[in-house]
Enzyme design. Sequence first.
Site, PDB file in Angstrom:
ATOM      1  N   GLU A  50       1.050  -1.045  -0.140  1.00  9.68           N
ATOM      2  CA  GLU A  50       0.086   0.051   0.252  1.00  9.68           C
ATOM      3  C   GLU A  50       0.715   1.340  -0.173  1.00  9.68           C
ATOM      4  O   GLU A  50       0.047   2.293  -0.483  1.00  9.68           O
ATOM      5  CB  GLU A  50      -0.988  -0.006   0.815  1.00  9.68           C
ATOM      6  CG  GLU A  50      -2.194  -0.550   0.975  1.00  9.68           C
ATOM      7  CD  GLU A  50      -2.051  -2.461   1.767  1.00  9.68           C
ATOM      8  OE1 GLU A  50      -0.622  -2.741   1.996  1.00  9.68           O
ATOM      9  OE2 GLU A  50      -2.718  -3.073   1.684  1.00  9.68           O
ATOM     10  N   PHE A 112     -11.294  -7.730  13.649  1.00  9.55           N
ATOM     11  CA  PHE A 112     -10.214  -7.666  12.829  1.00  9.55           C
ATOM     12  C   PHE A 112     -10.213  -6.655  11.569  1.00  9.55           C
ATOM     13  O   PHE A 112     -11.573  -5.623  11.206  1.00  9.55           O
ATOM     14  CB  PHE A 112     -11.223  -9.511  12.237  1.00  9.55           C
ATOM     15  CG  PHE A 112      -9.843  -9.289  10.962  1.00  9.55           C
ATOM     16  CD1 PHE A 112      -8.580 -10.384  11.545  1.00  9.55           C
ATOM     17  CD2 PHE A 112     -10.134  -9.285   9.705  1.00  9.55           C
ATOM     18  CE1 PHE A 112      -7.356 -10.673  10.485  1.00  9.55           C
ATOM     19  CE2 PHE A 112      -9.146 -10.131   8.722  1.00  9.55           C
ATOM     20  CZ  PHE A 112      -7.877 -10.873   9.456  1.00  9.55           C
ATOM     21  N   GLN A 113      -9.029  -6.647  11.013  1.00  4.94           N
ATOM     22  CA  GLN A 113      -8.386  -5.768  10.628  1.00  4.94           C
ATOM     23  C   GLN A 113      -8.827  -3.759  10.138  1.00  4.94           C
ATOM     24  O   GLN A 113      -9.648  -3.731   9.911  1.00  4.94           O
ATOM     25  CB  GLN A 113      -8.590  -6.165   9.026  1.00  4.94           C
ATOM     26  CG  GLN A 113      -7.608  -6.977   8.955  1.00  4.94           C
ATOM     27  CD  GLN A 113      -7.310  -7.663   7.583  1.00  4.94           C
ATOM     28  OE1 GLN A 113      -8.617  -6.758   6.522  1.00  4.94           O
ATOM     29  NE2 GLN A 113      -6.272  -7.381   7.418  1.00  4.94           N
ATOM     30  N   LYS A 162     -17.758  -1.195   6.051  1.00  2.88           N
ATOM     31  CA  LYS A 162     -18.744  -1.604   4.780  1.00  2.88           C
ATOM     32  C   LYS A 162     -20.360  -1.230   5.272  1.00  2.88           C
ATOM     33  O   LYS A 162     -20.854  -1.749   3.644  1.00  2.88           O
ATOM     34  CB  LYS A 162     -17.628  -3.348   4.661  1.00  2.88           C
ATOM     35  CG  LYS A 162     -18.723  -4.289   4.517  1.00  2.88           C
ATOM     36  CD  LYS A 162     -17.755  -5.284   4.720  1.00  2.88           C
ATOM     37  CE  LYS A 162     -18.128  -6.597   3.671  1.00  2.88           C
ATOM     38  NZ  LYS A 162     -17.265  -7.681   3.132  1.00  2.88           N
ATOM     39  N   MET A 469      23.627   9.382   2.606  1.00  5.91           N
ATOM     40  CA  MET A 469      23.525  10.528   2.556  1.00  5.91           C
ATOM     41  C   MET A 469      24.226  10.235   4.332  1.00  5.91           C
ATOM     42  O   MET A 469      24.780  11.432   5.385  1.00  5.91           O
ATOM     43  CB  MET A 469      22.372  10.771   2.934  1.00  5.91           C
ATOM     44  CG  MET A 469      22.012  12.642   2.642  1.00  5.91           C
ATOM     45  SD  MET A 469      22.714  13.393   1.766  1.00  5.91           S
ATOM     46  CE  MET A 469      22.157  14.517   1.796  1.00  5.91           C
TER      47      MET A 469
END
Lengths: 576, 167
Positions: A50, A112-113, A162, A469
């Site tokens: 993502e 969940f999630q 949802k 760097m």
Amino acid sequence: MDITGRKLFVRALQEEGVDTLFAYPGGMINELTDELYKADSIRVVLGRHEQGVVHEAEGYSRETGRTGVVLVTSGPGATNTITAIADAHYDSIPLVVFTGQVPQNLIGNDAFQEVDIVGMTHSVVKYGVTVRNRDDLGRIIKMAFFIASTGRPGPVLIDIPKDIQIQSGSSEYPDTVDIRGYKPISGVHIGQLKKAYKLLSQAERPMILAGGGINIGHANEALTEFVHKMGLPVVTTIMGRGAIPTDDPYFIGNLGLHGSFASNKAVSECDVLFSIGTRFNDRITGDLNEFAPHAKIIHVDIDTSSISRNVVVDVPVVSDAITALVKMMEWAKPLKIQSWIEEINNLKSEYPLEMKKKKETLCPETIIDGINTCFKEATVVTDVGQHQMWTSQFLAMRKGTKLITSGGLGTMGFGLPAAIGAKIADPDRCVICITGDGGMQMNMQEMATAVTNNAAVIICIFNNQYLGMVRQQQQLFYGKRYEITCLRRRTGCSPDCKGPSDACPPYVPDYVKWADSYGVSAVRVESEEAIIPTFEQAEKVTKAKKIPFLIEFMISSDELVLPMVKNGSPISDMIL
Amino acid sequence: MDRNVTDRWIALYVENEVGVLAMVSGLFSGKSYNLRSLTVGTTERDDISRMTIEVESDDITFEQIKKQLNTMVEVIKVIDLTEVKMHMNEIMYAVIPGIDTEKKSEVFRIAQVFHLKPIDIDEHTVMLLSSLAPDKNDDLVKLLKRTFHRIEITRGGAVAVESLNNK
């Protein structure tokens, strides 16, 4: 007639003219992706992580000027986007990020999630909200696109539970939206602008500082014309690189911690600093007390909260860059500042911006010169680190060149996916990704996205086998104690290592073999003579095969980005 | 440069929506602004809330705070009350436990002088209600601390509204 939330979602994207959606699936957006299956007008690009997905949308947006659109699922899908959303926030990239959410009756249950993504992101979005009523869905999506793309652009996050996706409601998608707490600025206060012009026109040692606002606001030509009309010297920030062409006689160089000697000195000695579309980030100003100490400062910016935030401004002008420049063009008259221009030119020739070439190793400047020679029109996308600074110093910005880079947040892992997004947006354009061997590994999974979407990016890895760097800081300021910056270091290496030797373990991964596993041609370049032919080959192969081409440039570990200003020092105090 | 660090007041009209209070307070913590007090309640319109915010800051930071609040989509209006005539009060409960009759009379004397309301009492304890301005409440707390062995203070934060006769 009533329609489901999922149908309205797709309809809204179509009404907004969304042609490409960057996405990753998951349980809480199954309804939405199923609806997208039926919508032929929207190309859905599947990323591999993502964060990469959102960087791809950023690249798409930077390439096209349009809003980048993202769809990810709830929980980890949503949290994985946060770094890239923050990146878009700092660099003013318009995005609309849709996240799925668990049904409302489960919110708060640690379902969940389930995560509170709106709460987690509110300091890095322009606006974020959870849709709590199906009837608000259309209005909220309209708001999202309006807010993301107007004023100072930025990311907007819309969290859709949802149950809202399934529920029926109004089919209407509004044409306009009126938001009482959000009124983007249009036009400019003429009195204030006149004051700014008067100050500028009376200056004896004027300087223009152009930031990313010029590029975002498509004010490049207006700025160039204005500068020529008045005969003004220009310095740019990294994000403002290309605000005027780099071969323009009035262009002095970049300003800031890795700015050119002439730019930093001249800004420190100017009497009027006309700045436009910049935030005066600490990488530009160095020690604030010593920044442009003799100058009256004019600041033109679309974002009122950017004005007088870091430096105290004498004349603030709230305006879009192009609006202010076009108006000032009516007044512009040439200034008699020949001695000042000569003084700056002397500074330029005193310490010209160039790298010292070593005989036995590839010089980063030479590689970038190769790009300047081979690609007259190209979008160059960088990652973050030394290669980014070298690119910002040496890439020739002409009318057909575009530079996309992560400026504000400095997000390693930005380069490859952003380049893929740009190439997907504009497949006929040459897109070159310049990245380091460190940053490359932060989102290298997106190679699959490039291959499967015919995003034929030319990937140039500047491999110095270090996180350069930070290594540079260690080399100069931390007694060469290369703690966690050597990418060859393994268990068993000496604890007191002071740099590479013949006994060092091999580098992993082997980028050429790795690319081959994707069916991507790759070449390792170790000599100067090979640079141009390899670029020519890359151009040919990417055009013909429509898949990426990877070039690994082996550069010396101890190459430095110079000049540099030590953190906290005045910008005039440079290590050359 | 004179930093001029002082207390300042803002009235804020915001959308009466889930999460707005967290976003406003999050702005203060995220940017290290020194939030002294924040109260919130609805207005005559159900969809709009009004906050009273006290911050301690210098001039430049205060300008930035107002600008940052203005950039929030959920913020409808920012009113700087610093230079404005206003009414400002704060609800405060003071419980003074473990006192004898003599100390109780002392409590009532203080209540009379400060216009406090004794609202609850039992054998050894008195509870006072104050709705003074916050700085007056500060003074009161100091006095009670000096005078009594133990006190319990519950403060509600200031609510401010502009005076009618502001020019």
